[in-house]
Design a protein around this motif. Structure first.
Motif, PDB file in Angstrom:
ATOM      1  N   VAL A  11      63.797  47.639  26.903  1.00 13.83           N
ATOM      2  CA  VAL A  11      63.052  48.755  27.310  1.00 13.83           C
ATOM      3  C   VAL A  11      64.015  48.853  28.301  1.00 13.83           C
ATOM      4  N   THR A  12      64.758  49.691  28.515  1.00 15.18           N
ATOM      5  CA  THR A  12      66.002  50.244  28.802  1.00 15.18           C
ATOM      6  C   THR A  12      65.933  50.336  30.278  1.00 15.18           C
ATOM      7  N   ALA A  13      64.737  50.189  31.294  1.00 14.71           N
ATOM      8  CA  ALA A  13      64.871  49.755  32.453  1.00 14.71           C
ATOM      9  C   ALA A  13      64.336  47.841  32.624  1.00 14.71           C
ATOM     10  N   LYS A  14      64.703  47.346  31.701  1.00 14.79           N
ATOM     11  CA  LYS A  14      64.538  45.887  31.946  1.00 14.79           C
ATOM     12  C   LYS A  14      66.069  45.244  30.836  1.00 14.79           C
ATOM     13  N   TYR A  15      66.659  46.344  30.223  1.00 11.93           N
ATOM     14  CA  TYR A  15      68.078  45.916  30.480  1.00 11.93           C
ATOM     15  C   TYR A  15      69.326  46.246  31.316  1.00 11.93           C
ATOM     16  N   GLU A  16      68.627  47.739  32.030  1.00 13.90           N
ATOM     17  CA  GLU A  16      69.180  47.915  33.023  1.00 13.90           C
ATOM     18  C   GLU A  16      68.985  47.224  34.143  1.00 13.90           C
ATOM     19  N   ALA A  17      68.043  46.297  34.549  1.00 12.90           N
ATOM     20  CA  ALA A  17      68.113  44.986  35.794  1.00 12.90           C
ATOM     21  C   ALA A  17      68.080  44.561  34.791  1.00 12.90           C
ATOM     22  N   GLU A  18      68.622  43.782  33.851  1.00 14.08           N
ATOM     23  CA  GLU A  18      69.416  42.374  33.073  1.00 14.08           C
ATOM     24  C   GLU A  18      70.750  42.575  33.851  1.00 14.08           C
ATOM     25  N   GLN A  19      71.506  44.096  33.050  1.00 18.85           N
ATOM     26  CA  GLN A  19      73.177  43.826  33.382  1.00 18.85           C
ATOM     27  C   GLN A  19      73.043  44.438  34.848  1.00 18.85           C
ATOM     28  N   GLU A  20      72.413  44.697  35.448  1.00 16.30           N
ATOM     29  CA  GLU A  20      72.863  45.130  37.232  1.00 16.30           C
ATOM     30  C   GLU A  20      73.248  43.349  37.462  1.00 16.30           C
ATOM     31  N   ASP A  21      71.917  42.718  36.845  1.00 19.16           N
ATOM     32  CA  ASP A  21      72.098  41.395  37.431  1.00 19.16           C
ATOM     33  C   ASP A  21      73.108  40.604  37.202  1.00 19.16           C
ATOM     34  N   ILE A  22      73.721  40.859  35.802  1.00 18.43           N
ATOM     35  CA  ILE A  22      74.428  40.077  35.788  1.00 18.43           C
ATOM     36  C   ILE A  22      75.577  40.465  36.407  1.00 18.43           C
ATOM     37  N   LYS A  23      76.404  41.665  37.031  1.00 19.63           N
ATOM     38  CA  LYS A  23      76.855  42.456  37.539  1.00 19.63           C
ATOM     39  C   LYS A  23      77.024  41.907  38.711  1.00 19.63           C
ATOM     40  N   THR A  24      76.176  41.980  39.262  1.00 19.14           N
ATOM     41  CA  THR A  24      75.783  41.080  40.732  1.00 19.14           C
ATOM     42  C   THR A  24      75.804  40.004  40.972  1.00 19.14           C
ATOM     43  N   ASN A  25      75.329  39.507  40.089  1.00 14.34           N
ATOM     44  CA  ASN A  25      76.198  37.700  39.972  1.00 14.34           C
ATOM     45  C   ASN A  25      76.909  37.475  39.198  1.00 14.34           C
ATOM     46  N   TYR A  26      77.921  38.618  39.031  1.00 18.69           N
ATOM     47  CA  TYR A  26      79.131  38.480  38.154  1.00 18.69           C
ATOM     48  C   TYR A  26      80.060  38.239  40.028  1.00 18.69           C
ATOM     49  N   GLN A  27      79.566  39.356  39.979  1.00 18.90           N
ATOM     50  CA  GLN A  27      80.743  39.928  41.481  1.00 18.90           C
ATOM     51  C   GLN A  27      80.617  38.292  42.996  1.00 18.90           C
ATOM     52  N   ARG A  28      79.227  38.092  42.853  1.00 17.51           N
ATOM     53  CA  ARG A  28      78.670  37.291  43.759  1.00 17.51           C
ATOM     54  C   ARG A  28      79.938  35.523  43.196  1.00 17.51           C
ATOM     55  N   PHE A  29      80.032  35.891  42.150  1.00 23.48           N
ATOM     56  CA  PHE A  29      81.220  34.344  41.401  1.00 23.48           C
ATOM     57  C   PHE A  29      82.278  34.505  41.509  1.00 23.48           C
ATOM     58  N   ILE A  30      82.784  35.582  41.015  1.00 24.19           N
ATOM     59  CA  ILE A  30      84.280  36.054  42.196  1.00 24.19           C
ATOM     60  C   ILE A  30      84.392  35.359  43.678  1.00 24.19           C
ATOM     61  N   ALA A  31      83.344  36.126  44.114  1.00 26.57           N
ATOM     62  CA  ALA A  31      83.123  36.043  45.824  1.00 26.57           C
ATOM     63  C   ALA A  31      83.596  34.559  46.422  1.00 26.57           C
ATOM     64  N   TYR A  32      82.369  34.339  45.506  1.00 23.67           N
ATOM     65  CA  TYR A  32      82.341  32.260  45.748  1.00 23.67           C
ATOM     66  C   TYR A  32      83.793  31.839  45.171  1.00 23.67           C
ATOM     67  N   THR A  33      84.424  32.427  44.486  1.00 27.05           N
ATOM     68  CA  THR A  33      86.319  31.863  43.788  1.00 27.05           C
ATOM     69  C   THR A  33      87.181  32.076  44.149  1.00 27.05           C
ATOM     70  N   HIS A  34      86.662  32.874  45.131  1.00 26.99           N
ATOM     71  CA  HIS A  34      87.926  32.533  46.499  1.00 26.99           C
ATOM     72  C   HIS A  34      87.714  32.901  47.759  1.00 26.99           C
ATOM     73  N   SER A  35      86.395  31.511  47.986  1.00 25.86           N
ATOM     74  CA  SER A  35      85.626  31.784  48.741  1.00 25.86           C
ATOM     75  C   SER A  35      86.252  30.436  50.023  1.00 25.86           C
ATOM     76  N   ASP A  36      86.228  30.514  51.296  1.00 28.41           N
ATOM     77  CA  ASP A  36      86.154  29.144  52.118  1.00 28.41           C
ATOM     78  C   ASP A  36      85.761  28.137  51.519  1.00 28.41           C
ATOM     79  N   GLU A  37      84.420  28.280  51.469  1.00 27.08           N
ATOM     80  CA  GLU A  37      83.336  27.103  50.740  1.00 27.08           C
ATOM     81  C   GLU A  37      84.155  25.921  50.163  1.00 27.08           C
ATOM     82  N   LEU A  38      84.510  27.412  49.082  1.00 24.43           N
ATOM     83  CA  LEU A  38      84.903  26.491  47.397  1.00 24.43           C
ATOM     84  C   LEU A  38      85.934  26.199  47.594  1.00 24.43           C
ATOM     85  N   LYS A  39      87.024  26.775  49.017  1.00 25.90           N
ATOM     86  CA  LYS A  39      88.183  25.920  48.386  1.00 25.90           C
ATOM     87  C   LYS A  39      88.456  25.128  49.343  1.00 25.90           C
TER      88      LYS A  39
END
Length: 479
Positions: A11-39
């Protein structure tokens, strides 16, 4: 032309939502990878696991004051302080007697007595004592003074003290190396630094008050951080797919009320580039008009209409010629704003298909071939479309394509994607691969085009065919 049939798409809406979640999580993952907390977590992890740090913690937990050199110095001080000789020395010193004896020793009376003692023992005195009238002589006065001094209380005190064991002990200890060392010990154990060290070492919560304990507590607290635990789980799952390799380089969500003319042109590229005019090909029955492109803030709609209009058509024999058209439609392309070689191209599109209108999402470069059709709807309904490439083989255009089915594509939006590399081209609908080519791969930059055409004669369109774009995105491989 082969038939490519597949299972129902997500279903397009479900697929798109899943892709957006993946993108959001990836952006969050990358941001945390460079975060002061992880450092900080990594810094503490390295520090806490060093042998020096572990050794210091072990020392803080186990070492007590009695294990230190300072304790041995304090014990040595107390032992010396308890010795009978030093105790007698300090008691005698505290009584003031030593000072009194020293004062008497320096007095004129004691010197006078010493001189008189020497005189009394002299032959001169003995001779004077034998003479008549001795009591009237100076020698007698000296004898009398001698007797008086011997009875003087200070002289008697002095003689008693210098012969006492306490005074002799005092003389033995005073100005000795032993007393010097004792005073040095006393100074050491009385110093603020020594007292503070002793207090710290005897504190049962010494480790809990240490910097090392604080660092361990900070590290353990950070390990419980929701963001860090999410990061670890996400890193372990690693479900980002190939999103990590793509970098967005062009997009449009059509959120404005007008088409962004910095991104899109509304006619074939060469008409705009050479003439700044719109034209169509000789076999096309429609003419392109800007008014057939509607932007409502939530998408862009290209409509095809029953509408008479005059325009230019390109013919191989006569070039650009005036022509009357019974239909109008629309086209948008990135010919003047964005071209790229290889990458990922996708759009969320809904079609309202009316034969013989063709709705197309395609790519082309400087020449009309090679050409990549991401989709081209040509049939009587929207239950199938063709996906493939158009090449020039010396005799003319050659289409290498597959017919894709599996849904009524006019019932809603679908996400059409193309991944183009040096070795292959792959087509997807809602993430499901529907076609792939590994030969005759174009190798020159291309731009994207959305257009609706009529290439067959028809008296009138029975409905209102349209193609609606919710968004368009282009990606390139990172680095």
């Amino acid at each position: 032309m082969a038939l490519f049939t597949l299972r129902k798409y997500p279903v397009t809406a479900k697929y798109e939502a899943e892709q957006e979640d993946i993108k959001t999580n990836y952006q969050r993952f990358i941001a945390y990878t460079h975060s002061d907390e992880l450092k900080r977590i990594k810094e503490l992890e390295i520090l806490i696991n060093t042998s020096d740090f572990k050794k210091k913690v072990e020392t803080l937990k186990k070492e007590r004051f009695k294990d230190t050199a300072a304790y041995r110095q304090l014990k040595k001080y107390h032992t010396q302080k308890k010795s009978s000789e030093l105790k007698r020395y300090f008691k005698y010193q505290a009584s003031g007697m030593a000072q009194k004896v020293e004062e008497i020793a320096k007095s004129d009376k004691l010197k006078e007595l010493a001189d008189l003692n020497e005189y009394i023992r002299s032959s001169e005195f003995n001779s004077a004592k034998q003479q008549k009238g001795f009591k009237k002589t100076e020698a007698f006065q000296k004898l009398k003074r001698h007797k008086a001094l011997k009875k003087d209380k200070d002289i008697k005190l002095y003689n008693k003290q210098v012969n006492s064991s306490n005074y002799k002990n005092y003389q033995h200890i005073h100005n000795s190396e032993r007393l010097k060392q004792f005073h040095e010990l006393e100074k050491e154990v009385s110093a603020e630094k020594f007292i503070a060290f002793k207090k710290e070492m005897e504190d049962k919560k010494r480790f809990q008050k240490s910097e090392e304990y604080s660092l361990i507590q900070e590290y353990q607290k950070l390990l419980k951080s929701p963001d860090y635990n999410w990061y670890l789980k996400t890193e372990k799952r690693n479900n980002f797919g190939d999103i990590a390799q793509w970098e967005l380089c062009f997009d449009d969500n059509f959120e404005t009320k007008q088409l962004n003319k910095e991104k899109w042109i509304t006619a074939y590229y060469w008409g705009k580039a050479l003439l700044n005019k719109t034209y169509v090909l000789d076999n096309e029955r429609q003419f392109f008009k800007d008014t057939n492109i509607c932007i409502n803030g939530g998408g862009a709609q290209i409509s095809t209409k029953n509408e008479k209009v005059a325009g230019l058509a390109w013919t191989t024999q006569h070039g650009f010629v005036p022509k009357e058209f019974d239909f109008t439609s629309g086209l948008i392309s990135t010919g003047q704003s964005h071209r790229q070689l290889y990458g990922k191209f996708e759009a969320k599109v809904k079609v309202n298909q009316v034969q013989p209108v063709q709705h197309a999402f395609w790519m082309v470069g400087e020449k009309m071939a090679p050409q990549i059709d991401i989709f081209r709807f040509e049939d009587a309904n929207a239950k199938s479309f063709t996906a493939g490439t158009q090449l020039l083989n010396g005799k003319g255009a050659e289409r290498i394509s597959k017919t894709v089915t599996g849904a009524s594509f006019d019932k809603g939006y679908y996400i059409y994607s193309l991944e183009w590399t040096q070795d292959r081209i792959s087509w997807f609908i809602n993430g499901v691969k529907v076609n792939e080519q590994t030969q005759n791969i174009p190798s020159s930059p291309m731009y994207i085009v959305f257009s609706s055409h009529l290439t067959e004669d028809v008296e009138q369109l029975k409905d209102d065919p349209s193609m609606t774009l919710e968004w368009v995105r282009c990606y390139r491989i990172k680095n």
